[in-house]
Motif scaffolding. Structure first.
Motif, mmCIF file in Angstrom:
data_model
loop_
_atom_site.group_PDB
_atom_site.id
_atom_site.type_symbol
_atom_site.label_atom_id
_atom_site.label_comp_id
_atom_site.label_asym_id
_atom_site.label_seq_id
_atom_site.Cartn_x
_atom_site.Cartn_y
_atom_site.Cartn_z
ATOM 1 N N HIS A 43 41.162 1.341 59.103
ATOM 2 C CA HIS A 43 41.096 0.018 59.049
ATOM 3 C C HIS A 43 39.787 -0.585 59.609
ATOM 4 N N ALA A 44 39.570 -1.829 59.357
ATOM 5 C CA ALA A 44 38.497 -2.703 59.889
ATOM 6 C C ALA A 44 38.203 -2.564 61.345
ATOM 7 N N ASP A 45 39.418 -2.577 62.153
ATOM 8 C CA ASP A 45 39.481 -2.573 63.517
ATOM 9 C C ASP A 45 39.225 -1.260 64.275
ATOM 10 N N GLY A 46 39.211 -0.169 63.103
ATOM 11 C CA GLY A 46 38.891 1.070 63.718
ATOM 12 C C GLY A 46 40.130 1.844 63.909
ATOM 13 N N THR A 47 41.488 1.475 63.541
ATOM 14 C CA THR A 47 42.614 2.266 63.642
ATOM 15 C C THR A 47 42.680 3.121 62.335
ATOM 16 N N VAL A 48 43.338 4.103 62.505
ATOM 17 C CA VAL A 48 43.818 5.313 61.384
ATOM 18 C C VAL A 48 45.025 5.198 61.425
ATOM 19 N N THR A 49 45.573 4.984 60.151
ATOM 20 C CA THR A 49 47.139 5.402 60.154
ATOM 21 C C THR A 49 47.330 6.488 59.145
ATOM 22 N N ILE A 50 48.085 7.566 59.660
ATOM 23 C CA ILE A 50 48.595 8.733 58.639
ATOM 24 C C ILE A 50 49.632 8.600 58.295
ATOM 25 N N THR A 51 50.089 8.784 56.770
ATOM 26 C CA THR A 51 51.293 8.725 56.205
ATOM 27 C C THR A 51 51.711 10.115 55.647
ATOM 28 N N HIS A 52 53.005 10.143 55.576
ATOM 29 C CA HIS A 52 53.380 11.534 55.018
ATOM 30 C C HIS A 52 54.458 11.063 53.908
ATOM 31 N N HIS A 53 54.267 11.367 52.784
ATOM 32 C CA HIS A 53 54.961 11.032 51.534
ATOM 33 C C HIS A 53 55.241 9.369 51.598
ATOM 34 N N ASN A 54 54.354 8.658 51.763
ATOM 35 C CA ASN A 54 54.221 7.206 51.807
ATOM 36 C C ASN A 54 54.999 6.623 53.279
#
Length: 74
Positions: free
Chosen positions: A12-23
């Motif tokens: 994301h633009a603010d530097g965060t990372v989201t990790i998803t598993h099967h959505n």
């Protein structure tokens, strides 16, 4: 050990990372941890293994034992 699959990450633009598993959201990383994760995934041969390790969602080796337990048989 089976190879994990179904992981995906978004930056994301603010530097965060989201990790998803099967959505489904598995974890969100902020700041230095997000940067460390991105550096590790770009240098890794298999990013799926990296994401599984960072989320703690990986096979532990006891799935067959649990499946064969009388309580879990159908």
């Amino acid at each position: 050990m089976p190879r994990p699959h179904g992981f995906r990450y978004d930056t994301h633009a603010d530097g965060t990372v989201t990790i998803t598993h099967h959505n489904r959201l598995a974890t969100t990383l902020h700041g230095p941890r997000a940067q460390q994760f991105l550096a590790e995934t770009t240098s890794a041969a298999d990013p799926q293994l990296v994401m599984a390790r960072w989320t703690g969602n990986y096979k532990r080796g006891n799935e067959r034992t649990a499946r064969n337990h009388p309580r879990n048989r159908r």
